[in-house]
Design a protein around this motif. Structure first.
Motif, PDB file in Angstrom:
ATOM      1  N   HIS A 107       0.845  -1.053   0.106  1.00 60.95           N
ATOM      2  CA  HIS A 107      -0.094   0.061   0.119  1.00 60.95           C
ATOM      3  C   HIS A 107       0.748   1.014   0.033  1.00 60.95           C
ATOM      4  N   SER A 147      -2.232   6.384   1.795  1.00 61.28           N
ATOM      5  CA  SER A 147      -3.552   5.704   1.120  1.00 61.28           C
ATOM      6  C   SER A 147      -4.047   4.705   2.217  1.00 61.28           C
ATOM      7  N   LYS A 151      -4.458   6.141  -8.452  1.00 63.76           N
ATOM      8  CA  LYS A 151      -5.517   6.441  -7.390  1.00 63.76           C
ATOM      9  C   LYS A 151      -5.859   5.358  -6.491  1.00 63.76           C
ATOM     10  N   GLN A 152      -6.330   5.701  -5.423  1.00 68.03           N
ATOM     11  CA  GLN A 152      -6.573   4.845  -4.057  1.00 68.03           C
ATOM     12  C   GLN A 152      -7.676   3.862  -4.255  1.00 68.03           C
ATOM     13  N   THR A 153      -7.400   2.891  -3.569  1.00 68.68           N
ATOM     14  CA  THR A 153      -8.608   1.892  -3.421  1.00 68.68           C
ATOM     15  C   THR A 153      -9.015   1.751  -2.152  1.00 68.68           C
ATOM     16  N   ASP A 154      -8.544   1.971  -1.019  1.00 75.22           N
ATOM     17  CA  ASP A 154      -8.860   1.929   0.456  1.00 75.22           C
ATOM     18  C   ASP A 154      -9.913   2.665   0.567  1.00 75.22           C
ATOM     19  N   GLN A 187     -10.860   6.375  -1.052  1.00 81.12           N
ATOM     20  CA  GLN A 187     -10.979   5.809  -2.521  1.00 81.12           C
ATOM     21  C   GLN A 187     -11.212   7.318  -3.093  1.00 81.12           C
ATOM     22  N   SER A 237      -2.911  -2.545  -5.769  1.00 84.05           N
ATOM     23  CA  SER A 237      -3.430  -1.848  -4.792  1.00 84.05           C
ATOM     24  C   SER A 237      -3.439  -0.337  -5.381  1.00 84.05           C
ATOM     25  N   ALA A 264      -6.484   1.703  -8.083  1.00 80.87           N
ATOM     26  CA  ALA A 264      -7.490   1.756  -8.839  1.00 80.87           C
ATOM     27  C   ALA A 264      -7.136   2.125 -10.370  1.00 80.87           C
TER      28      ALA A 264
END
Length: 243
Positions: A5, A9, A46-49, A53, A126, A128
Motif C-alpha cells: 500500500h 492511502s 488512484k487509491q482503493t482503500d 478511495q 493496490s 485503482a
C-alpha cells in the motif's frame, strides 16, 4: 505481486501491520515527471482503500528491512505503475510530524524526468488507476503529496536551467523550436525566441546535422543534435550551463 500500500492511502489502524517485513515508520514516494506533447505531467495512482478511495497519490509504499532505499523505490514504482528501466534520483526526505495521521512516518522522495510516451502504464493491484496528470491541473492529493510535488517541481526547474538534462527528452535530431517548446513546458513560461536561440547557440553544445525536417506542412527547419562530448569538455574547463 505483493500488496504494498501507498503511504497516504493506508487505513492507519490496520494497514501498518499488514506486513511484518517492512519498516512501518519509513516510506518511499516517487515523483515521475513526464513530458507529454509539450506539457509537463506527473505520474499519479488512484487509491482503493475506503479511507481515501478515489483520491490520487504519488506511487510509493513501505521499505522492506532487507532492501536498499533505491531498490525499494524501483520495486514500488514497477508494482504500482508498471514502469521500469529509468534512473531515479533522490530528492529529499519529508518528515513533518503531522504529515501522516496517528503514526510517525518519514518518507524519502525520488524523482525522474522522462518522455511520457515511452512508458506503458499498468495499475497494480493496490491502485485503482494510474495516469499522467498535468502539473498545472493537479487533482486533490493525499496528505502532503502536493507539498512534495511542489518541492520536486522547484528542484526540477532549477536543474533543467543549469544542466542539459532536457535534451534527453528530445529525439536524436531536433529543431530549435522543439528545444524551446521543451523548456517552455518544463518551466511553464513563454521564452523569447531570438534570445533563447542566441543563448543556446552561444554555448556551442549543438552540432548541425546539415539536414532539414521532412514532410512538415510548414517551412522545414534545420536539425541539430546535442554534443555530449563538447559539454563534457566545456564542463571540465569551468563552463556553466544556464538557460
Amino acid at each position: 505481486m505483493p500488496n504494498n500500500h501507498i503511504p497516504g492511502s493506508l487505513n492507519t489502524h490496520n494497514a501498518l501491520h499488514l506486513q511484518e517485513n517492512v519498516i512501518k515508520a519509513l516510506s518511499i514516494d516517487n515523483l515521475i515527471f513526464g513530458l507529454d506533447n509539450d506539457e509537463l505531467k506527473i505520474l499519479l495512482v488512484k487509491q482503493t482503500d475506503p479511507l481515501h478511495q478515489g483520491k490520487w497519490a504519488l506511487p510509493g509504499g513501505w521499505i522492506r528491512y532487507d532492501e536498499n532505499l533505491r531498490d525499494a523505490a524501483y520495486r514500488l514504482l514497477e508494482e504500482l505503475t508498471g514502469i521500469r528501466d529509468l534512473f531515479l534520483e533522490q530528492l529529499k526526505t519529508f518528515g513533518r510530524v503531522d504529515r501522516f495521521p496517528s503514526e510517525r512516518v518519514v518518507t524519502i522522495a525520488y524523482y525522474a524526468l522522462v518522455s511520457a510516451d515511452k512508458f506503458s502504464l499498468v495499475a497494480g493491484q493496490s491502485a485503482a488507476d494510474v495516469s499522467w496528470q498535468s502539473v498545472n491541473k493537479l487533482p486533490e492529493l493525499v496528505y502532503d503529496h502536493a507539498e512534495i510535488v511542489a518541492h520536486g517541481l522547484k528542484v526540477l526547474r532549477h536543474q533543467v536551467c543549469h544542466q542539459p538534462i532536457g535534451f534527453n527528452l528530445l529525439p536524436e535530431k531536433f529543431t530549435l523550436l522543439q528545444l524551446q517548446a521543451l523548456y517552455e513546458a518544463i518551466l511553464n513560461t513563454k521564452l523569447d525566441k531570438p534570445n533563447f536561440r542566441r543563448k543556446i547557440m552561444k554555448m556551442n553544445l549543438l552540432s548541425p546535422c546539415n539536414e532539414k525536417q521532412q514532410g512538415v506542412p510548414h517551412r522545414a527547419a534545420s536539425l541539430y543534435r546535442f554534443d555530449a562530448e563538447a559539454y563534457k569538455h566545456l564542463s571540465e574547463s569551468g563552463f556553466a550551463f544556464e538557460i
